[in-house]
Design an enzyme around this catalytic site. Structure first.
Site, mmCIF file in Angstrom:
data_model
loop_
_atom_site.group_PDB
_atom_site.id
_atom_site.type_symbol
_atom_site.label_atom_id
_atom_site.label_comp_id
_atom_site.label_asym_id
_atom_site.label_seq_id
_atom_site.Cartn_x
_atom_site.Cartn_y
_atom_site.Cartn_z
ATOM 1 N N SER A 7 0.899 -1.224 0.145
ATOM 2 C CA SER A 7 0.053 -0.083 -0.194
ATOM 3 C C SER A 7 0.901 1.161 0.019
ATOM 4 O O SER A 7 1.751 1.447 0.954
ATOM 5 C CB SER A 7 -0.881 -0.009 1.201
ATOM 6 O OG SER A 7 -1.438 1.282 1.461
ATOM 7 N N HIS A 32 -1.366 -1.328 -4.160
ATOM 8 C CA HIS A 32 -2.557 -0.928 -3.617
ATOM 9 C C HIS A 32 -2.733 0.364 -3.519
ATOM 10 O O HIS A 32 -1.706 1.154 -2.726
ATOM 11 C CB HIS A 32 -2.874 -1.737 -2.349
ATOM 12 C CG HIS A 32 -3.859 -1.578 -1.413
ATOM 13 N ND1 HIS A 32 -5.010 -2.285 -2.013
ATOM 14 C CD2 HIS A 32 -4.396 -0.891 -0.571
ATOM 15 C CE1 HIS A 32 -6.066 -2.098 -0.992
ATOM 16 N NE2 HIS A 32 -5.729 -1.089 -0.285
ATOM 17 N N HIS A 65 -8.340 1.155 -4.053
ATOM 18 C CA HIS A 65 -9.394 0.861 -2.788
ATOM 19 C C HIS A 65 -9.928 2.167 -2.636
ATOM 20 O O HIS A 65 -9.521 3.196 -1.741
ATOM 21 C CB HIS A 65 -8.448 0.539 -1.664
ATOM 22 C CG HIS A 65 -9.407 0.278 -0.343
ATOM 23 N ND1 HIS A 65 -8.820 -0.004 0.787
ATOM 24 C CD2 HIS A 65 -10.672 0.333 -0.068
ATOM 25 C CE1 HIS A 65 -9.739 -0.156 1.633
ATOM 26 N NE2 HIS A 65 -11.060 -0.102 1.142
ATOM 27 N N MET A 136 -11.391 -5.493 5.442
ATOM 28 C CA MET A 136 -10.667 -4.687 6.127
ATOM 29 C C MET A 136 -10.425 -5.364 7.579
ATOM 30 O O MET A 136 -11.402 -5.878 8.208
ATOM 31 C CB MET A 136 -11.497 -3.362 6.680
ATOM 32 C CG MET A 136 -11.576 -2.326 5.222
ATOM 33 S SD MET A 136 -10.086 -2.137 4.449
ATOM 34 C CE MET A 136 -9.122 -1.402 5.485
ATOM 35 N N GLY A 143 -2.971 3.945 7.891
ATOM 36 C CA GLY A 143 -2.121 2.876 8.105
ATOM 37 C C GLY A 143 -1.507 2.865 9.354
ATOM 38 O O GLY A 143 -1.861 3.521 10.229
ATOM 39 N N GLY A 144 -0.893 1.670 9.649
ATOM 40 C CA GLY A 144 -0.038 1.289 10.761
ATOM 41 C C GLY A 144 -0.842 0.951 11.858
ATOM 42 O O GLY A 144 -0.384 0.937 13.122
ATOM 43 N N GLY A 175 -4.787 -4.262 6.246
ATOM 44 C CA GLY A 175 -4.835 -3.654 7.453
ATOM 45 C C GLY A 175 -4.160 -4.325 8.505
ATOM 46 O O GLY A 175 -4.558 -5.535 8.861
ATOM 47 N N GLY A 196 1.148 -2.049 4.130
ATOM 48 C CA GLY A 196 1.801 -0.708 3.889
ATOM 49 C C GLY A 196 3.224 -0.355 4.773
ATOM 50 O O GLY A 196 4.185 -0.564 4.356
#
Ligand code: DX5
Ligand code: ZN
Length: 215
Positions: A7, A32, A65, A136, A143-144, A175, A196
């Site tokens: 991502s 992504h 997305h 999800m 993110g994170g 995620g 990500g």
């Protein structure tokens, strides 16, 4: 082997060309690309203009997305920007079937994204029309975040629904995916890993992508 989709939300945007070069040289399968409108989710990211630039930097699949309200207003713009796959949130679509038909008629593969609280049973009557479910595993917007463990049950339920119908729908997990939890995500039945921070904040992103591919 899973499909690995880094991502770019976690990429260094001042260094975007180099980030794309790194991904192109890596074993990553898809890009992504997270689009946020500050309405469906509590954050704003980027839109078609940035995706148009990214499109020029890669021949890999661009997996877009959309975390936006009224996605039907923008589907064509994202097609023109270079999206190969376009996912819309079930929570944003009053006429989901119409939205999916629109995406496919524009020549893109169609995905449906579902928030952590949304049951996968609600996908039953749309599964045969789509190419991908984006499950999800965090609340969308940032993110994170930490992976929500109950997602593993949702993957198993969805895998069963897909296999019972003899369909070929991708299950993408989005995620909090890490090198540590990815094996259990694959074992539960997912085949696409979005990552990500795990990729972009690692010391050796290409090696991290290779590790995710090994699972
Ligand atoms: C969250 C986005 C994710 C996000 C994943 O709303 O949809 O794609 O970028 O980031 P990580 O892998 O860092 O949790
Ligand atoms: Zn995403």
């Amino acid at each position: 082997m899973p499909i690995v989709a880094p991502s770019l939300l976690a990429a260094d945007f001042l260094n975007l060309k180099n980030e794309c070069t790194m991904l192109n040289e890596s074993e990553a399968d898809w890009y992504h690309l997270d689009v946020m409108d500050g309405r469906l989710v509590p954050n704003i990211s980027f839109g078609p203009m940035i995706i148009e630039f990214i499109r020029k930097a890669t021949t890999k699949v661009c997996d877009v997305h959309l975390m936006i309200e009224e996605p039907e207003k923008y589907a064509e713009q994202f097609k023109n920007a270079g999206a190969d796959i376009l996912s819309v949130h079930i929570e944003a679509c009053r006429h989901l079937h119409r939205n999916i038909e629109q995406i496919k008629s524009l020549g893109m593969r169609a995905g449906v994204a579902v928030n952590p609280h949304t049951p996968v049973s609600g996908l039953r009557d749309i599964l045969h029309d789509i190419d991908l479910v984006c499950l999800m595993s965090v609340n969308p917007g940032f993110g994170g975040q930490k992976f929500i463990p109950y997602t593993l049950d949702k993957i198993k339920q969805l895998r069963k629904m897909i296999d019972e119908r003899g369909l070929k729908v991708h299950i993408e997990i989005d995620g909090g995916v890490t090198v540590e939890n990815a094996a259990s995500i694959i074992a539960a039945g997912a085949d696409v890993l979005v990552a990500g921070n795990t990729v972009f904040k690692s010391a050796d992103p290409k090696k991290t992508i290779a590790q995710l591919k090994q699972l």
